[in-house]
Motif scaffolding. Structure first.
Motif, mmCIF file in Angstrom:
data_model
loop_
_atom_site.group_PDB
_atom_site.id
_atom_site.type_symbol
_atom_site.label_atom_id
_atom_site.label_comp_id
_atom_site.label_asym_id
_atom_site.label_seq_id
_atom_site.Cartn_x
_atom_site.Cartn_y
_atom_site.Cartn_z
ATOM 1 N N ASN A 106 5.025 7.651 13.519
ATOM 2 C CA ASN A 106 6.259 7.917 12.775
ATOM 3 C C ASN A 106 6.193 7.551 11.298
ATOM 4 O O ASN A 106 6.764 8.260 10.464
ATOM 5 C CB ASN A 106 7.426 7.183 13.438
ATOM 6 C CG ASN A 106 7.884 7.857 14.716
ATOM 7 O OD1 ASN A 106 8.635 8.824 14.673
ATOM 8 N ND2 ASN A 106 7.405 7.385 15.857
ATOM 9 N N ILE A 107 5.543 6.458 10.963
ATOM 10 C CA ILE A 107 5.377 6.092 9.541
ATOM 11 C C ILE A 107 3.915 5.700 9.326
ATOM 12 O O ILE A 107 3.599 4.622 8.843
ATOM 13 C CB ILE A 107 6.357 4.974 9.118
ATOM 14 C CG1 ILE A 107 6.266 3.759 10.051
ATOM 15 C CG2 ILE A 107 7.783 5.491 9.061
ATOM 16 C CD1 ILE A 107 7.073 2.548 9.530
ATOM 17 N N GLY A 108 3.044 6.631 9.711
ATOM 18 C CA GLY A 108 1.630 6.341 9.782
ATOM 19 C C GLY A 108 0.976 5.941 8.479
ATOM 20 O O GLY A 108 0.056 5.112 8.470
ATOM 21 N N GLU A 109 1.421 6.504 7.363
ATOM 22 C CA GLU A 109 0.772 6.137 6.100
ATOM 23 C C GLU A 109 1.246 4.783 5.586
ATOM 24 O O GLU A 109 0.516 4.115 4.847
ATOM 25 C CB GLU A 109 0.948 7.238 5.066
ATOM 26 C CG GLU A 109 0.080 8.451 5.359
ATOM 27 C CD GLU A 109 -0.099 9.369 4.175
ATOM 28 O OE1 GLU A 109 0.145 8.945 3.018
ATOM 29 O OE2 GLU A 109 -0.489 10.534 4.397
ATOM 30 N N ALA A 110 2.435 4.356 5.985
ATOM 31 C CA ALA A 110 2.870 2.997 5.648
ATOM 32 C C ALA A 110 1.986 1.982 6.368
ATOM 33 O O ALA A 110 1.491 1.016 5.767
ATOM 34 C CB ALA A 110 4.335 2.806 6.041
ATOM 35 N N LEU A 111 1.774 2.200 7.653
ATOM 36 C CA LEU A 111 0.879 1.341 8.421
ATOM 37 C C LEU A 111 -0.566 1.516 7.964
ATOM 38 O O LEU A 111 -1.333 0.561 7.858
ATOM 39 C CB LEU A 111 1.011 1.674 9.911
ATOM 40 C CG LEU A 111 0.166 0.874 10.896
ATOM 41 C CD1 LEU A 111 0.487 -0.611 10.814
ATOM 42 C CD2 LEU A 111 0.380 1.389 12.316
ATOM 43 N N GLY A 112 -0.951 2.768 7.682
ATOM 44 C CA GLY A 112 -2.319 3.067 7.292
ATOM 45 C C GLY A 112 -2.747 2.404 6.002
ATOM 46 O O GLY A 112 -3.901 1.979 5.864
ATOM 47 N N LYS A 113 -1.838 2.302 5.049
ATOM 48 C CA LYS A 113 -2.177 1.649 3.785
ATOM 49 C C LYS A 113 -2.494 0.170 4.023
ATOM 50 O O LYS A 113 -3.452 -0.384 3.458
ATOM 51 C CB LYS A 113 -1.030 1.780 2.787
ATOM 52 C CG LYS A 113 -1.361 1.268 1.391
ATOM 53 C CD LYS A 113 -0.230 1.559 0.416
ATOM 54 C CE LYS A 113 -0.637 1.191 -1.005
ATOM 55 N NZ LYS A 113 -1.005 -0.221 -1.166
ATOM 56 N N LEU A 114 -1.706 -0.477 4.879
ATOM 57 C CA LEU A 114 -1.970 -1.874 5.213
ATOM 58 C C LEU A 114 -3.294 -2.006 5.967
ATOM 59 O O LEU A 114 -4.045 -2.969 5.776
ATOM 60 C CB LEU A 114 -0.818 -2.427 6.062
ATOM 61 C CG LEU A 114 0.568 -2.424 5.384
ATOM 62 C CD1 LEU A 114 1.646 -2.811 6.397
ATOM 63 C CD2 LEU A 114 0.594 -3.355 4.188
ATOM 64 N N TYR A 115 -3.595 -1.022 6.813
ATOM 65 C CA TYR A 115 -4.855 -1.024 7.560
ATOM 66 C C TYR A 115 -6.052 -0.930 6.609
ATOM 67 O O TYR A 115 -7.022 -1.683 6.724
ATOM 68 C CB TYR A 115 -4.860 0.153 8.539
ATOM 69 C CG TYR A 115 -6.124 0.268 9.370
ATOM 70 C CD1 TYR A 115 -6.181 -0.256 10.652
ATOM 71 C CD2 TYR A 115 -7.255 0.911 8.870
ATOM 72 C CE1 TYR A 115 -7.335 -0.161 11.418
ATOM 73 C CE2 TYR A 115 -8.417 1.011 9.624
ATOM 74 C CZ TYR A 115 -8.451 0.482 10.887
ATOM 75 O OH TYR A 115 -9.600 0.577 11.636
ATOM 76 N N VAL A 116 -5.997 -0.019 5.670
ATOM 77 C CA VAL A 116 -7.104 0.170 4.728
ATOM 78 C C VAL A 116 -7.314 -1.086 3.886
ATOM 79 O O VAL A 116 -8.451 -1.526 3.656
ATOM 80 C CB VAL A 116 -6.840 1.395 3.832
ATOM 81 C CG1 VAL A 116 -7.808 1.430 2.648
ATOM 82 C CG2 VAL A 116 -6.965 2.677 4.643
ATOM 83 N N ASP A 117 -6.215 -1.677 3.422
ATOM 84 C CA ASP A 117 -6.322 -2.894 2.615
ATOM 85 C C ASP A 117 -7.052 -4.005 3.374
ATOM 86 O O ASP A 117 -7.792 -4.798 2.782
ATOM 87 C CB ASP A 117 -4.933 -3.384 2.205
ATOM 88 C CG ASP A 117 -4.271 -2.462 1.175
ATOM 89 O OD1 ASP A 117 -4.993 -1.644 0.567
ATOM 90 O OD2 ASP A 117 -3.044 -2.566 0.993
ATOM 91 N N ALA A 118 -6.849 -4.055 4.686
ATOM 92 C CA ALA A 118 -7.410 -5.154 5.471
ATOM 93 C C ALA A 118 -8.789 -4.865 6.049
ATOM 94 O O ALA A 118 -9.605 -5.774 6.172
ATOM 95 C CB ALA A 118 -6.455 -5.506 6.615
ATOM 96 N N TYR A 119 -9.063 -3.595 6.391
ATOM 97 C CA TYR A 119 -10.218 -3.350 7.252
ATOM 98 C C TYR A 119 -11.226 -2.304 6.777
ATOM 99 O O TYR A 119 -12.205 -2.066 7.494
ATOM 100 C CB TYR A 119 -9.739 -2.928 8.653
ATOM 101 C CG TYR A 119 -8.899 -3.976 9.328
ATOM 102 C CD1 TYR A 119 -9.447 -5.206 9.678
ATOM 103 C CD2 TYR A 119 -7.555 -3.753 9.599
ATOM 104 C CE1 TYR A 119 -8.677 -6.176 10.291
ATOM 105 C CE2 TYR A 119 -6.782 -4.717 10.219
ATOM 106 C CZ TYR A 119 -7.345 -5.929 10.561
ATOM 107 O OH TYR A 119 -6.583 -6.888 11.163
ATOM 108 N N PHE A 120 -11.025 -1.692 5.649
ATOM 109 C CA PHE A 120 -11.953 -0.626 5.273
ATOM 110 C C PHE A 120 -12.809 -1.049 4.084
ATOM 111 O O PHE A 120 -12.314 -1.136 2.963
ATOM 112 C CB PHE A 120 -11.195 0.660 4.939
ATOM 113 C CG PHE A 120 -12.104 1.845 4.712
ATOM 114 C CD1 PHE A 120 -12.972 2.266 5.701
ATOM 115 C CD2 PHE A 120 -12.091 2.531 3.511
ATOM 116 C CE1 PHE A 120 -13.805 3.357 5.505
ATOM 117 C CE2 PHE A 120 -12.925 3.617 3.302
ATOM 118 C CZ PHE A 120 -13.783 4.032 4.307
#
Length: 679
Positions: A358-372
């Motif tokens: 539902n708000i995948g890019e909001a979660l995705g930005k936090l994911y990239v900051d932490a894990y990519f």
């Protein structure tokens, strides 16, 4: 959009990442595959590669692996999906605990708190549905119901026809409205029409009655029977999934004002207006010959049955966000009856999946900051370059393609775009309200926010920066209209990609995936779009005939495979993905050879470079399926079962025979003249 895997995600294995903050948790750092990128212990060396290569590569792993109770399938792909879920969970937990959070983090936290507050959700029972159910009950005509169906597409509920705004296949710089057939609650038309699915059909009728009873609908059993009978009539006139793959046949532009005469009985303008598509004066109809027949079924069905159908559709789609009785009913049908999954996933997994959806890019930005890791993107760019060079070489050397078509193919390849890891421009969710304690409302508002975002772009220029997947997704895709290949951050880990692993394994893993997506631009449907993404015929008739002959030959190899008793692979449905698998592995081999720059490949643990490329591909696809899930996949998924994504392509590659000494009489052997030669 062509993907590495659709629907039930295929998933790879994992990597140790050096990432900040959250990655310090040992549970969030994935182990490597063996010591150099391949799980030697997972092989079954009692089986010769020439007898059954998939078992040789993965047999010991599969014998030891037990499908978890909360899954219908499990394998290397799913293990990587589990890691992505754990990471999203850590992000969501942290966001939910941070009362000072703002922006995207605050929305992620509020969404997670709402989903995880089981007591609050249970206390509401069916109350969140009250307003939407009242709107259905108040409907006085079929025309008004068609309008309501248009509105439900923005939130919860079903419609006899689906709609979405997407790049226009013949004018890929602008957005258009696409319409497609709908009306079915089971996974595919075959579930209504074939005897082998009679138990699932009966379970569906019972489920419809159960949900209608739970929302207080009058005579639930009678209406359930009428609903399934109506849907069976829709199934009879619906296109098959194989037919729906044809990009030429599914591009049928209509002026909206002419739809009423073409498919009478359905209020098209009311439907589109309620869907916030009022400015559409032209639509692209997919299954055009089915539309008049489905509209006629709508027109002849009693209004009270149509209203009961709408009430069921609403309850079915909303059930995962309602109290435990609704959630349990939904799982018992969709999970147990259809897929054979014994147990429901824990609530936190469903929570993070809902946020991602539902708000995948909001979660995705936090994911990239932490894990990519930043260097993964640079290394991927180099690998893509190698595969691109390999494809160029293959096109140039084709002996069956004429110079004019070859020039167009090279032009298309030269215009490929690549996206790696995450978007350059993130979505703005500032206009979306996410409220604590309102899970049903949160999901509805998020769905409407996303729908209206896309509807507002109708007729406008296409956003070339947009992504069709979120960064935590274990998948990849090719877009024909954008002529681009896209690789989300989460797939760039072992067994797909290990920056410290053996290059041959990386070429067989992520290299094969890159090649798979590039080949989608030249599969039986992707080849119909040119370098600018426009659906057009750029082939000579002779070249197209040669391609189609090889594709038909390839499809026959798959259709001959009986996966379960009475259940075969559909070579027509899976054609595009099968061609992409073959092309991807060929390109991975070529690119690996190019990377050696004339030097001999090293031998590792007795395995040559070419052998390791094939093993790298096989390792990606090791998986088990429950029988019910496999039967569902065979009729509804455009991908072949994982085992045959390995077995069939390699039997058509000459290098496989040389690498493993496969000879006439061996089970894996196909005579050279019978091997498929496409790209």
């Amino acid at each position: 959009m062509k993907t590495l895997w659709l629907g039930a995600a295929s998933v790879a294995a994992l990597i140790s990442l050096s990432a900040p903050a959250l990655a310090a948790d040992a549970d969030l750092a994935a182990p490597r595959m063996g010591t150099w990128g391949f799980d030697l212990a997972g092989r079954d060396t009692a089986v010769a590669p020439s007898q059954d290569f998939f078992e040789y590569a993965n047999g010991a792993y599969l014998k030891a692996m037990v499908i978890p109770e909360d899954r219908s399938t499990y394998g290397a792909f799913n293990a990587l999906q589990e890691l992505s879920q754990q990471r999203m969970h850590a992000i969501a937990e942290k966001a939910a605990a941070n009362t000072a959070a703002t922006g995207d983090e605050a929305k992620v936290g509020a969404f997670y708190r709402s989903f995880m507050d089981q007591a609050a959700v249970d206390a509401l029972g069916a109350k969140p549905l009250a307003g939407d159910l009242a709107a259905i009950k108040a409907i006085g005509s079929r025309d008004d119901l068609a309008g309501l169906m248009g509105g439900t597409m923005r939130k919860f509920g079903g419609a006899f026809f689906g709609a979405y705004v997407h790049d226009d296949a013949k004018d890929p710089e602008t957005y258009a409205v696409y319409l497609f057939q709908g009306g079915l609650g089971l996974p595919d038309r075959d579930y209504y029409l074939e005897e082998r699915f009679k138990d699932q059909k009966a379970a569906y009728e019972a489920y419809v009655a159960r949900l209608l009873g739970m929302v207080g609908w009058d005579k639930p059993a009678d209406y359930a029977k009428a609903i399934v009978a109506m849907e069976t009539e829709i199934a009879k006139v619906s296109w098959t999934r194989a037919e729906r793959r044809d990009d030429d046949k599914t591009y049928n532009p209509f002026e909206v004002d002419k739809l009423a005469a073409y498919a009478p009985g359905f209020a098209w303008r009311k439907f589109l207006d309620s869907a916030h598509l009022a400015k559409a004066d032209r639509v692209i109809v997919a299954e055009n010959t089915a539309f008049p027949k489905i509209a006629a079924i709508y027109a002849k069905t009693p209004l009270d049955v149509l209203k009961a159908w709408s009430a069921f559709q609403l309850a079915d789609q909303a059930a995962p966000y309602l109290s435990q009785d609704f959630d349990a009913a939904h799982f018992e049908f969709h999970g147990k009856a259809l897929s054979g999954t014994p147990a429901q996933q824990p609530r936190w997994k469903r929570a993070v999946a809902t946020i991602d959806n539902n708000i995948g890019e909001a979660l995705g930005k936090l994911y990239v900051d932490a894990y990519f890791p930043a260097d993964s993107k640079a290394k991927m760019e180099a690998l893509v370059g190698d595969i691109h060079t390999a494809m160029k070489g293959r096109i140039e050397k084709l002996d069956w393609m004429s110079p004019p078509t070859k020039a167009k193919a090279l032009e298309k390849l030269g215009k490929f775009h690549v996206k790696i890891g995450y978007p350059d421009k993130w979505r703005d969710y500032s206009g979306l309200e996410v409220k604590d304690g309102d899970l049903y409302g949160d999901v509805q508002r998020a769905a409407a926010f996303e729908w209206d975002y896309r509807a507002a772009r109708l007729g406008g220029p296409v956003d070339d920066d947009e992504w069709g997947m979120t960064p935590p997704t274990i998948n990849a895709y090719y877009s024909p209209t954008k002529n681009e290949i896209v690789f989300p951050a989460a797939i760039l880990q072992p067994p797909f990609f290990d920056p410290d692993g053996d290059p041959a394994i990386n070429y067989g893993g992520i290299g094969g995936v890159i090649g798979h997506e590039i080949t989608h631009g030249f599969d039986d449907q992707g080849r119909k779009s040119d370098g600018d993404g426009r659906l057009t015929d750029w082939w000579t008739a002779e070249d197209a005939a040669k391609f189609d002959a090889q594709a038909k030959k390839f499809g026959a190899q798959y259709s001959a495979i009986e996966v379960l008793t009475g259940a075969h692979i559909n070579g027509d449905l899976t054609m595009g993905e099968n061609i992409a698998d073959l092309g991807g592995l060929l390109l991975a081999l070529d690119a690996y050879h190019l990377s050696l720059k004339g030097q001999p490949a090293p031998v590792i643990d007795g395995l040559t470079g070419d052998q390791r490329v094939f093993l790298g591909w096989a390792q990606v696809w090791r998986a088990k399926y429950r029988d019910d899930r496999m039967r569902q996949m065979l009729v509804s998924d455009p991908h072949s079962p994982p085992k045959y994504r390995v077995q069939v392509p390699i039997r058509n590659i000459d290098a496989f025979y040389q690498a493993f000494g496969v000879k006439p009489g061996d089970p894996m052997y196909i005579a050279p003249q019978d091997r498929v030669r496409i790209w």
